[in-house]
Design a protein around this motif. Structure first.
Motif, mmCIF file in Angstrom:
data_model
loop_
_atom_site.group_PDB
_atom_site.id
_atom_site.type_symbol
_atom_site.label_atom_id
_atom_site.label_comp_id
_atom_site.label_asym_id
_atom_site.label_seq_id
_atom_site.Cartn_x
_atom_site.Cartn_y
_atom_site.Cartn_z
ATOM 1 N N ARG A 471 0.841 -1.210 0.000
ATOM 2 C CA ARG A 471 0.000 0.000 0.000
ATOM 3 C C ARG A 471 0.875 1.259 0.000
ATOM 4 N N LEU A 472 1.906 1.207 0.815
ATOM 5 C CA LEU A 472 2.808 2.371 0.902
ATOM 6 C C LEU A 472 3.523 2.597 -0.420
ATOM 7 N N LYS A 473 3.927 1.472 -1.103
ATOM 8 C CA LYS A 473 4.632 1.575 -2.382
ATOM 9 C C LYS A 473 3.748 2.229 -3.435
ATOM 10 N N LYS A 474 2.461 1.804 -3.535
ATOM 11 C CA LYS A 474 1.543 2.398 -4.495
ATOM 12 C C LYS A 474 1.344 3.892 -4.229
ATOM 13 N N LYS A 475 1.240 4.235 -2.980
ATOM 14 C CA LYS A 475 1.052 5.640 -2.599
ATOM 15 C C LYS A 475 2.279 6.467 -2.996
#
Length: 493
Positions: A471-475
């Motif tokens: 999730r953090l990577k996509k953000k």
């Protein structure tokens, strides 16, 4: 034999007498020479003061009169002191320093009375009366001027008496008693006519013209004004001509004869301009002359100084160069010493900082390892099939302790921020909306923990850690970062 002895004694006495007489004569000549020199110096200064007074350069006149007064005072010549004090009072009055002028007039009056100088005494009284008139102290001004009038009558000085009468008229004029003023202006005119004092008559007619105009007597006012102007042209006094033209212009204006008022005002303006140009020219010539003398004196002094230092110029230069070199060497040495000291101090501070960071990192790692161990124990307790392999902790205490509660996280963040003070602030500055759980993942990644260690530390499953990182990577990719590690590198750089 006795005759020869007596003759010898007589010759010795005669020689001694001649020697003493010669010494006395030389001493007298020296004293007379000094007195003559002092007198000549005083006279020169006084004459220079009078010259500047006549040209209206009152500040220079004050300087010369002051120097002359100091020389006369040293010689204890009271008559000259009294005269100079009166002159100083006139200059101070022109410079509008009435307090100093009154002091000078008062001192002059004391000396004049002491030395029976009645004319000068009268002048001090009438001069003080003029100042008192300007200060609107009319009663005392009348008394002083009356004393002057009586003194001038006593010693039969028509010119001074005419001036005193005119001053008395001025006092009445300022107090707006025009009838009394008219009486004394007429008395002043009579005294001027007795001695054919043309300039005094012009002044009297000017004042009469003013009083007649104030009384509304047009004919007498205009007639007196023209008489003033004619007499002024006769004495060739530009100042008097200017005042006569101004008086006529004012009177014609008062009686609404505008053409004549304008005509005489223009002529008055032209004369005033000529006076101003002449004064400026005179002052310029005088300043140029004084400047030429000063330049000449300076050149003589410079030549004398150059002659004195010619023999020692090389030594002075050598000493100066040596002094400059020593001073420069001192400042260079001091500067290098300061730099060396600061460098050493910075090295010490850097070493201390490194040691402090190392200690803090060890503390944080110890804290994380300890926390991981506790989480492992809790995990084992939740699985009945597995036995607790670490007997270091009390099981009851571990069951009651909450791992990574808000308080625990706050304590951990404080320890982490002490070691990496810019970490959290850079996350905030990046303007990327990162959740608290994602911040925890970033913190543990900074500490180089793997996924299982993170799961154990946070008390969650490895799958939850991977989901949180995805999730953090996509953000982050939306904001231009390809990987979480790239963003982490930005934070810690």
């Amino acid at each position: 034999m006795m005759f020869n002895v007596n003759l010898s004694k007589l010759l010795i006495i005669l020689y001694s007498f001649l020697l003493v007489s010669s010494c006395v004569e030389k001493q007298q000549n020296h004293v007379e020479k000094n007195n003559s020199s002092t007198k000549e110096s005083f006279s020169t200064l006084r004459d220079l003061g009078n010259e500047h007074w006549r040209t209206g350069n009152y500040q220079e006149a004050l300087n010369y009169f002051t120097q002359a007064y100091k020389k006369v005072k040293a010689s204890d010549n009271e008559t000259e002191m009294a005269t100079l004090l009166n002159n100083l009072g006139l200059v101070q009055w022109r410079l509008e320093n009435n307090t100093a002028a009154m002091e000078c007039y008062t001192e002059a009056a004391i000396l004049a009375e002491k030395n029976d100088m009645k004319r000068l005494l009268g002048l001090t009284y009438t001069n003080r009366a003029l100042i008192l008139k300007e200060q609107r102290n009319f009663k005392t001004a009348f008394n002083y001027n009356n004393v002057a009038i009586q003194l001038f009558k006593e010693i039969n000085e028509p010119k001074d008496l005419a001036i005193a009468y005119n001053n008395q008229g001025q006092i009445y004029r300022y107090s707006k008693n025009y009838n009394a003023a008219l009486k004394f202006y007429l008395l002043s005119l009579e005294e001027c006519k007795k001695i054919n004092y043309t300039e005094g008559m012009a002044t009297a007619y000017q004042n009469l013209s003013y009083v007649y105009a104030k009384q509304g007597n047009k004919k007498e006012a205009i007639e007196a004004g023209h008489k003033c102007l004619n007499l002024s042209y006769k004495v060739k006094s530009k100042v008097r001509i200017s005042e006569g033209l101004r008086e006529l212009s004012n009177n014609y204006d008062l009686f609404n004869v505008q053409d004549s008022a304008l005509y005489y005002f223009k002529k008055h303006y032209d004369v005033e301009k000529d006076i101003m140009d002449a004064n400026q020219s005179n002052l310029l010539s005088q300043y140029q002359a004084n400047l030429g003398i000063e330049v000449k004196n300076l050149r003589i002094k410079n030549l004398q100084n150059e002659k004195k230092i010619a023999n020692s110029r090389f030594m002075l230069t050598a000493v100066s160069v040596l002094a400059v070199l020593l001073i420069s060497a001192f400042f260079v040495y001091r500067y290098l010493s300061i730099i060396k000291f600061r460098k050493k101090q910075l090295e010490i501070d850097l070493e201390n900082s490194k040691q402090l960071i190392h200690v803090k990192e060890e503390e944080l790692k110890t804290y994380i390892i300890d926390l991981t161990n506790k989480n492992n124990i809790i995990h084992q307790l939740q699985e009945p099939d597995k036995k607790v392999t670490n007997p270091e902790y009390n099981i009851d205490d571990l069951l009651e302790e909450k791992i990574f509660t808000d308080d625990g996280w706050d304590r951990f963040k404080k320890r982490f921020a002490a070691i990496y003070p810019d970490f959290f602030s850079k996350i905030t500055q990046s303007d990327i909306s990162v959740t608290e759980a994602e911040v925890r993942i970033l913190v543990l990644m900074r500490l180089k923990l793997n996924g299982n260690d993170m799961a154990n530390t946070l008390g969650i499953s490895p799958q939850s850690v991977r989901v949180c990182k995805m999730r953090l990577k996509k953000k982050l990719q939306i904001s231009g970062y390809q990987t979480v590690e790239e963003y982490l590198h930005y934070i810690v750089s």
